[in-house]
Design an enzyme around this catalytic site. Sequence first.
Site, PDB file in Angstrom:
ATOM      1  N   HIS A  73      14.463 -17.356  -8.725  1.00  0.00           N
ATOM      2  CA  HIS A  73      14.304 -16.134  -9.512  1.00  0.00           C
ATOM      3  C   HIS A  73      15.624 -15.569 -10.030  1.00  0.00           C
ATOM      4  O   HIS A  73      15.699 -15.065 -11.140  1.00  0.00           O
ATOM      5  CB  HIS A  73      13.606 -15.112  -8.621  1.00  0.00           C
ATOM      6  CG  HIS A  73      13.213 -13.846  -9.305  1.00  0.00           C
ATOM      7  ND1 HIS A  73      12.380 -13.818 -10.400  1.00  0.00           N
ATOM      8  CD2 HIS A  73      13.521 -12.557  -9.043  1.00  0.00           C
ATOM      9  CE1 HIS A  73      12.199 -12.561 -10.783  1.00  0.00           C
ATOM     10  NE2 HIS A  73      12.894 -11.785  -9.989  1.00  0.00           N
ATOM     11  N   GLY A  99      10.984  -3.045 -12.827  1.00  0.00           N
ATOM     12  CA  GLY A  99      11.703  -1.881 -13.291  1.00  0.00           C
ATOM     13  C   GLY A  99      13.187  -1.919 -13.041  1.00  0.00           C
ATOM     14  O   GLY A  99      13.775  -2.967 -12.812  1.00  0.00           O
ATOM     15  N   GLU A 148       9.791  -0.616  -4.217  1.00  0.00           N
ATOM     16  CA  GLU A 148       9.880  -2.070  -4.058  1.00  0.00           C
ATOM     17  C   GLU A 148      10.546  -2.399  -2.729  1.00  0.00           C
ATOM     18  O   GLU A 148      11.125  -1.515  -2.079  1.00  0.00           O
ATOM     19  CB  GLU A 148      10.653  -2.697  -5.230  1.00  0.00           C
ATOM     20  CG  GLU A 148       9.861  -2.646  -6.531  1.00  0.00           C
ATOM     21  CD  GLU A 148      10.479  -3.426  -7.678  1.00  0.00           C
ATOM     22  OE1 GLU A 148      11.636  -3.836  -7.578  1.00  0.00           O
ATOM     23  OE2 GLU A 148       9.780  -3.612  -8.687  1.00  0.00           O
ATOM     24  N   ARG A 186      20.010  -9.816  -3.536  1.00  0.00           N
ATOM     25  CA  ARG A 186      19.912  -8.701  -4.483  1.00  0.00           C
ATOM     26  C   ARG A 186      18.787  -7.755  -4.098  1.00  0.00           C
ATOM     27  O   ARG A 186      17.675  -8.183  -3.793  1.00  0.00           O
ATOM     28  CB  ARG A 186      19.625  -9.256  -5.878  1.00  0.00           C
ATOM     29  CG  ARG A 186      19.275  -8.217  -6.900  1.00  0.00           C
ATOM     30  CD  ARG A 186      18.979  -8.861  -8.234  1.00  0.00           C
ATOM     31  NE  ARG A 186      17.725  -9.562  -8.247  1.00  0.00           N
ATOM     32  CZ  ARG A 186      16.638  -9.184  -8.932  1.00  0.00           C
ATOM     33  NH1 ARG A 186      16.672  -8.076  -9.650  1.00  0.00           N
ATOM     34  NH2 ARG A 186      15.548  -9.896  -8.911  1.00  0.00           N
ATOM     35  N   ARG A 191      13.469  -9.879   0.222  1.00  0.00           N
ATOM     36  CA  ARG A 191      12.834 -11.015  -0.464  1.00  0.00           C
ATOM     37  C   ARG A 191      13.042 -12.350   0.248  1.00  0.00           C
ATOM     38  O   ARG A 191      12.129 -13.180   0.293  1.00  0.00           O
ATOM     39  CB  ARG A 191      13.423 -11.140  -1.876  1.00  0.00           C
ATOM     40  CG  ARG A 191      12.808 -10.161  -2.790  1.00  0.00           C
ATOM     41  CD  ARG A 191      13.216 -10.382  -4.199  1.00  0.00           C
ATOM     42  NE  ARG A 191      12.560  -9.337  -4.973  1.00  0.00           N
ATOM     43  CZ  ARG A 191      12.838  -9.048  -6.220  1.00  0.00           C
ATOM     44  NH1 ARG A 191      13.762  -9.725  -6.865  1.00  0.00           N
ATOM     45  NH2 ARG A 191      12.188  -8.096  -6.841  1.00  0.00           N
ATOM     46  N   HIS A 234      11.969 -15.635  -5.433  1.00  0.00           N
ATOM     47  CA  HIS A 234      10.992 -14.543  -5.409  1.00  0.00           C
ATOM     48  C   HIS A 234       9.775 -15.013  -4.631  1.00  0.00           C
ATOM     49  O   HIS A 234       9.288 -16.121  -4.854  1.00  0.00           O
ATOM     50  CB  HIS A 234      10.594 -14.133  -6.827  1.00  0.00           C
ATOM     51  CG  HIS A 234       9.954 -12.778  -6.868  1.00  0.00           C
ATOM     52  ND1 HIS A 234       8.683 -12.555  -6.376  1.00  0.00           N
ATOM     53  CD2 HIS A 234      10.407 -11.581  -7.294  1.00  0.00           C
ATOM     54  CE1 HIS A 234       8.395 -11.265  -6.519  1.00  0.00           C
ATOM     55  NE2 HIS A 234       9.430 -10.657  -7.068  1.00  0.00           N
ATOM     56  N   GLY A 293      20.232 -10.636 -23.815  1.00  0.00           N
ATOM     57  CA  GLY A 293      19.502  -9.916 -22.779  1.00  0.00           C
ATOM     58  C   GLY A 293      20.080  -8.523 -22.649  1.00  0.00           C
ATOM     59  O   GLY A 293      20.878  -8.085 -23.494  1.00  0.00           O
TER      60      GLY A 293
HETATM   61  C1  LIG Z   1      10.050 -12.770 -14.572  1.00  0.00           C
HETATM   62  C2  LIG Z   1      11.231 -11.941 -14.185  1.00  0.00           C
HETATM   63  C3  LIG Z   1      11.057 -10.624 -13.795  1.00  0.00           C
HETATM   64  C4  LIG Z   1      12.150  -9.845 -13.435  1.00  0.00           C
HETATM   65  N1  LIG Z   1      11.963  -8.535 -13.113  1.00  0.00           N
HETATM   66  C5  LIG Z   1      13.049  -7.746 -12.872  1.00  0.00           C
HETATM   67  C6  LIG Z   1      12.903  -6.352 -12.677  1.00  0.00           C
HETATM   68  O1  LIG Z   1      11.802  -5.818 -12.716  1.00  0.00           O
HETATM   69  N2  LIG Z   1      14.034  -5.624 -12.454  1.00  0.00           N
HETATM   70  C7  LIG Z   1      15.290  -6.161 -12.420  1.00  0.00           C
HETATM   71  O2  LIG Z   1      16.270  -5.451 -12.230  1.00  0.00           O
HETATM   72  N3  LIG Z   1      15.441  -7.490 -12.625  1.00  0.00           N
HETATM   73  C8  LIG Z   1      14.372  -8.281 -12.863  1.00  0.00           C
HETATM   74  N4  LIG Z   1      14.546  -9.621 -13.083  1.00  0.00           N
HETATM   75  C9  LIG Z   1      15.923 -10.141 -13.175  1.00  0.00           C
HETATM   76  C10 LIG Z   1      16.528  -9.673 -14.480  1.00  0.00           C
HETATM   77  O3  LIG Z   1      15.547  -9.720 -15.477  1.00  0.00           O
HETATM   78  C11 LIG Z   1      17.715 -10.514 -14.916  1.00  0.00           C
HETATM   79  O4  LIG Z   1      18.604 -10.708 -13.865  1.00  0.00           O
HETATM   80  C12 LIG Z   1      18.456  -9.800 -16.043  1.00  0.00           C
HETATM   81  O5  LIG Z   1      17.556  -9.460 -17.053  1.00  0.00           O
HETATM   82  C13 LIG Z   1      19.554 -10.672 -16.590  1.00  0.00           C
HETATM   83  O6  LIG Z   1      20.013 -10.086 -17.777  1.00  0.00           O
HETATM   84  P1  LIG Z   1      21.145 -10.814 -18.616  1.00  0.00           P
HETATM   85  O7  LIG Z   1      21.342 -10.010 -19.843  1.00  0.00           O
HETATM   86  O8  LIG Z   1      22.300 -11.082 -17.743  1.00  0.00           O
HETATM   87  O9  LIG Z   1      20.507 -12.253 -18.951  1.00  0.00           O
HETATM   88  P2  LIG Z   1      19.196 -12.635 -19.771  1.00  0.00           P
HETATM   89  O10 LIG Z   1      18.339 -11.474 -19.968  1.00  0.00           O
HETATM   90  O11 LIG Z   1      18.604 -13.820 -19.135  1.00  0.00           O
HETATM   91  O12 LIG Z   1      19.787 -13.041 -21.189  1.00  0.00           O
HETATM   92  C14 LIG Z   1      20.574 -14.200 -21.350  1.00  0.00           C
HETATM   93  C15 LIG Z   1      20.767 -14.443 -22.834  1.00  0.00           C
HETATM   94  O13 LIG Z   1      21.753 -15.436 -23.032  1.00  0.00           O
HETATM   95  C16 LIG Z   1      21.280 -16.365 -23.997  1.00  0.00           C
HETATM   96  N5  LIG Z   1      21.969 -17.637 -23.762  1.00  0.00           N
HETATM   97  C17 LIG Z   1      21.985 -18.391 -22.639  1.00  0.00           C
HETATM   98  N6  LIG Z   1      22.760 -19.480 -22.817  1.00  0.00           N
HETATM   99  C18 LIG Z   1      23.238 -19.405 -24.083  1.00  0.00           C
HETATM  100  C19 LIG Z   1      24.086 -20.233 -24.860  1.00  0.00           C
HETATM  101  N7  LIG Z   1      24.599 -21.374 -24.396  1.00  0.00           N
HETATM  102  N8  LIG Z   1      24.353 -19.871 -26.138  1.00  0.00           N
HETATM  103  C20 LIG Z   1      23.832 -18.740 -26.664  1.00  0.00           C
HETATM  104  N9  LIG Z   1      23.027 -17.917 -25.962  1.00  0.00           N
HETATM  105  C21 LIG Z   1      22.740 -18.237 -24.683  1.00  0.00           C
HETATM  106  C22 LIG Z   1      19.796 -16.407 -23.780  1.00  0.00           C
HETATM  107  O14 LIG Z   1      19.125 -16.950 -24.875  1.00  0.00           O
HETATM  108  C23 LIG Z   1      19.519 -14.928 -23.536  1.00  0.00           C
HETATM  109  O15 LIG Z   1      19.446 -14.251 -24.764  1.00  0.00           O
HETATM  110  C24 LIG Z   1      13.454 -10.410 -13.437  1.00  0.00           C
HETATM  111  C25 LIG Z   1      13.630 -11.744 -13.806  1.00  0.00           C
HETATM  112  C26 LIG Z   1      12.538 -12.512 -14.184  1.00  0.00           C
HETATM  113  C27 LIG Z   1      12.755 -13.927 -14.583  1.00  0.00           C
END
Ligand SMILES: Cc1cc2nc3c(=O)[nH]c(=O)nc-3n(C[C@H](O)[C@H](O)[C@H](O)COP(=O)(O)OP(=O)(O)OC[C@H]3O[C@@H](n4cnc5c(N)ncnc54)[C@H](O)[C@@H]3O)c2cc1C
Length: 502
Positions: free
Chosen positions: A334, A49, A113, A369, A276, A230, A14
């Site tokens: 969420h 965003g 927002e 958040r 929220r 959410h 991510g």
């Molecule tokens: C529908 C939706 C809309 C959203 N909109 C917004 C927004 O507009 N703005 C905002 O700021 N936030 C938003 N959020 C929240 C935000 O998207 C997340 O909090 C943020 O993207 C998290 O990023 P991350 O890199 O920590 O995790 P993620 O993006 O969830 O990535 C996690 C990664 O870890 C990998 N992974 C997990 N477990 C394992 C494992 N055991 N072994 C190997 N890989 C693993 C997954 O496959 C994935 O690649 C939204 C969330 C959702 C669900």
Amino acid sequence: MTRRVTDFIVVGSGIAGLMTALSLGKSGQVIVLTKAKEEQSNSYRAQGGIAAAVGEGDSPELHRQDTLRTGVDLCDPKSVDILVQMAPETIRLLTKWGTRFDREGDKWALGREGSHSVSRILHVSGDATGAGITSALLKQLSGHPQIELVTHTMVADLIVHEGACRGVITVDEGKGPVIYLARKGVVLATGGCGQIYRYTTNDLVSTGDGFAMAHRAGAALIDMEFVQFHPTALAVEQNPMVLVSEAVRGEGAVLVNEQGELFMARYHEWKDLAPRDVVSRAIYSEMQAGRRVYLDAQVIGSRFEERFPKIYRYCRMHGIDPAHDLIPVTPAAHFIMGGIQTDLFGRTTLPRLFACGEVACTGVHGANRLASNSLLEGAVFAQRVAAKLSSYADQSVDVPEPVYPSLCRDKQIEETWKKEIRQIMWDAAGIVRTSEGLLTGISRIKELQNQIPSGFIECHNMLITAQMIMNAALWRRESRGGHYRHDFPETIPEWSKKHNVI
Ligand SMILES: Cc1cc2nc3c(=O)[nH]c(=O)nc-3n(C[C@H](O)[C@H](O)[C@H](O)COP(=O)(O)OP(=O)(O)OC[C@H]3O[C@@H](n4cnc5c(N)ncnc54)[C@H](O)[C@@H]3O)c2cc1C
């Protein structure tokens, strides 16, 4: 068992994982491990965003105040300062790495927002911000001489030897377990745990693996009771649920109940743009009283398709035309504000283990958040993790072979267990919690822990995460931010100094 050695291991693709890997790429060899396709993450799904004080009349100070207020006296002000101060330069870095934020003429197009006092949300292609950012980062990463991305590979556990994290053990479809060892350290960027709830906007990969692995390895977790629901997922039963971004309300859409009442005026002075948790509980109350809830976006009219193309497409798939019809909505799990406890550089309490993004608790979100602060958190703290981790001296990677149970692969049985966990969590640790409900939930989770064979790794990760959330929720005998106790409905000032550290 196959062994591979590298400088840095990053788990997750991510925004947090990709930004960490790219920031580390100049200091050594990086292996990024991710359990599904590279773009399968909550980051990719993000719509509304990313927040940053880049507009006229805005400032990091205003962004700071909005973040602290929304976190209900539980944020770490030092983390929040870092977040808001680094936000504008982080937007420049994302732009340099290929993200094309929407513009209006020569200025950023900024959305509004809930709980933000000004318009400060940068977005990409309207409502495809996460896809825009992660695709650009993946492009930067592909062909990078120092970074290897390994997909469809699940990290099953951390390898801890002589008090430090030395690497990880992976399992994947078809191949046996592989040990990856890191000379410098390991970064968990595994995202959240929405999949432990029956109703969620989170991707199927969000099963709480990082929280469970860190816990098994002895790292501290904190503030796990704070889960954000959410208010507006599209009320169509599917997993994951489709999010109707808060930005839609930012553009003037309003919530109505089936009697046509604009009910938010009864719950908060900020009405539809209240925090929220307030909006989610208001919708929940309406639904408990037997009234269905809708989003009325007719004011956006024909602009809806252009401004929110992704949401528009999903609505049309379910026979709803947002320009003319009411959109049925319901709250859904969420985001989790708590997580693996880190310092201001993403260091956990376990030496050589770092955490970044949603899996980490840096203290920026407190009890709730602020919208669009989580993509920002991942992007900002990734840079700090990389700066600190790259300064570490090499450690020994000479570790004994870990013992690991073989993976159970029966998807049908796994799905049955998962469904049961999700329902327990929705009933016991959802939008409104009680001590009685939590105690019942905790004992049912314990029963499942004894019943489910250890090879169902994701199920066990879900159970451990569920248990941590419920125990913390039982401990906090007040209501604050995302955590609402029906039996302790007040926010009690003394609790603002208390954190549940597991
Ligand atoms: C529908 C939706 C809309 C959203 N909109 C917004 C927004 O507009 N703005 C905002 O700021 N936030 C938003 N959020 C929240 C935000 O998207 C997340 O909090 C943020 O993207 C998290 O990023 P991350 O890199 O920590 O995790 P993620 O993006 O969830 O990535 C996690 C990664 O870890 C990998 N992974 C997990 N477990 C394992 C494992 N055991 N072994 C190997 N890989 C693993 C997954 O496959 C994935 O690649 C939204 C969330 C959702 C669900």
